[in-house]
Design an enzyme around this catalytic site. Structure first.
Site, short mmCIF file in Angstrom:
data_model
loop_
_atom_site.label_atom_id
_atom_site.label_comp_id
_atom_site.label_asym_id
_atom_site.label_seq_id
_atom_site.Cartn_x
_atom_site.Cartn_y
_atom_site.Cartn_z
N GLN A 267 112.40 90.21 76.10
CA GLN A 267 111.03 89.69 76.06
C GLN A 267 110.24 90.27 77.23
OE1 GLN A 267 112.33 85.42 76.07
NE2 GLN A 267 110.55 85.22 74.79
N ASP B 232 108.84 94.59 81.83
CA ASP B 232 108.99 95.20 83.16
C ASP B 232 109.78 96.51 83.18
OD1 ASP B 232 111.68 94.37 82.92
OD2 ASP B 232 111.29 92.52 84.04
N HIS C 266 108.06 92.48 73.43
CA HIS C 266 106.69 92.17 73.85
C HIS C 266 105.98 93.37 74.48
CE1 HIS C 266 107.76 87.60 74.00
NE2 HIS C 266 107.68 88.09 72.79
N CYS D 233 94.46 101.55 73.39
CA CYS D 233 93.05 101.36 73.00
C CYS D 233 93.00 100.39 71.83
CB CYS D 233 92.42 102.69 72.60
SG CYS D 233 90.80 102.48 71.83
N CYS E 163 91.19 102.59 68.65
CA CYS E 163 91.84 103.71 67.94
C CYS E 163 93.35 103.73 68.10
CB CYS E 163 91.24 105.05 68.39
SG CYS E 163 91.75 105.59 70.03
N CYS F 164 87.49 107.26 72.46
CA CYS F 164 86.53 106.56 71.57
C CYS F 164 85.74 105.46 72.27
CB CYS F 164 87.26 105.99 70.36
SG CYS F 164 88.10 104.45 70.68
N ASN G 71 121.38 80.49 81.77
CA ASN G 71 119.99 80.14 82.08
C ASN G 71 120.00 78.96 83.05
OD1 ASN G 71 117.22 80.94 81.22
ND2 ASN G 71 117.03 78.75 80.86
#
Ligand SMILES: NC(=O)c1ccc[n+]([C@@H]2O[C@H](COP(=O)([O-])OP(=O)(O)OC[C@H]3O[C@@H](n4cnc5c(N)ncnc54)[C@H](O)[C@@H]3O)[C@@H](O)[C@H]2O)c1
Ligand SMILES: [Zn+2]
Length: 259
Positions: A105, A108, A123, A131, A134, A159, A222
């Protein structure tokens, strides 16, 4: 043997027993490299800024300046960061032929800096700008230079469309190609290792459930609890850098002794 040691050994054994291991990493993986996550109590970025006002595509388009200062701060932390013990341990696992791919996710680029391969950046990346008109992709430095020169609506050289970092903002869909790559890794794995994710952001929150429903095992490191802890085969609530290298060392020793 204390409880943590027992879990570390069990974690290593699950990796040794698996044929196809995939890692799913979140912002907790970057913490030990000095990049704040979103949801850790006290230090998470959401305690500094309101997620409805920042990093959402609607707020960016309506007021780029408001978002760009916050993004530059996160970007600077990312660009100077180095891979930590956790990233390096994953690379080591891959060299042992015990890691099929990494779904991250994070934006970095630290898995790549640690020389891991087959990294799917769900992500996007902080290293590119895109852009919005475009679709042309630039190095992020083009956009940073414009902002630093006071141009708070950075624009495409081709653009003049508005540039944004090539990372997925809240309110934006993930790319279908990326989602297909992720689905394939999840469908093929027989062990999913989650490292440093609160598992609250979709679709990533769904991947452990999908892997379990297809018969894979689930192992989690975690600090905070997650909603799926009770269904996992092993859960360690500790720092990745403190425990994951120990696990990978056991795997390495077992593989080398087995030869
Ligand atoms: N490094 C980055 O690229 C970065 C940084 C901030 C946010 N993000 C984005 O944040 C979003 C939030 O999702 P998320 O689930 O990845 O992050 P999150 O902030 O929701 O959760 C991070 C989890 O990591 C845990 N954690 C913190 N330090 C840890 C450590 N040293 N060892 C083990 N666990 C640790 C925390 O307890 C927390 O539950 C993602 O969309 C991601 O793209 C990325
Ligand atoms: Zn353009």
């Amino acid at each position: 043997m204390n409880e943590l040691n027992t879990k570390i050994k069990k974690f290593a054994q699950i990796i040794l027993d698996a044929q196809n291991v995939v890692a799913l990493t979140g912002a907790g993986m970057g913490i030990e490299s000095g990049i704040a996550d979103f949801r850790s109590p006290g230090t998470g970025l959401w305690e500094k800024v309101n997620p409805d006002e920042f990093a959402s595509i609607h707020s960016y388009v309506s007021d780029p300046k408001k978002n760009l200062d916050f993004m530059l701060e996160l970007g600077m932390a990312i660009f100077k960061a180095k891979p930590n013990k956790g990233h390096k341990a994953l690379t080591k696992l891959q060299k042992l032929d015990k890691l099929n791919g990494i779904l991250t996710q994070n934006i970095d680029g630290l898995h790549q800096k640690a020389h891991s391969k087959d990294v799917v950046e769900l992500h996007g990346t902080a290293y590119e700008a895109i852009c919005m008109s475009c679709g042309h992709i630039y190095s992020i430095t083009i956009m940073i230079d414009q902002v630093r020169n006071g141009k708070y609506s950075p624009s495409c050289e081709a653009c003049t469309g508005l540039l944004k970092p090539n990372a997925i903002f809240f309110g934006e869909p993930l790319r279908s190609e990326t989602l297909s790559q992720a689905d394939r890794l999840i469908e093929e794995c027989d062990l999913l290792i989650v490292l440093g994710s609160s598992l609250l952001v979709y679709p990533v929150a769904f991947y452990p459930r999908k892997a379990l429903s297809l018969g894979a095992k689930l192992a989690i490191i975690n600090i905070q609890e997650t909603d799926i802890d009770a269904s996992a085969d092993v859960v360690i609530h500790d720092k990745i850098g403190d425990v994951f290298p120990l696990i990978v060392n056991i795997v390495k020793n077992e593989i080398e002794e087995g030869h």
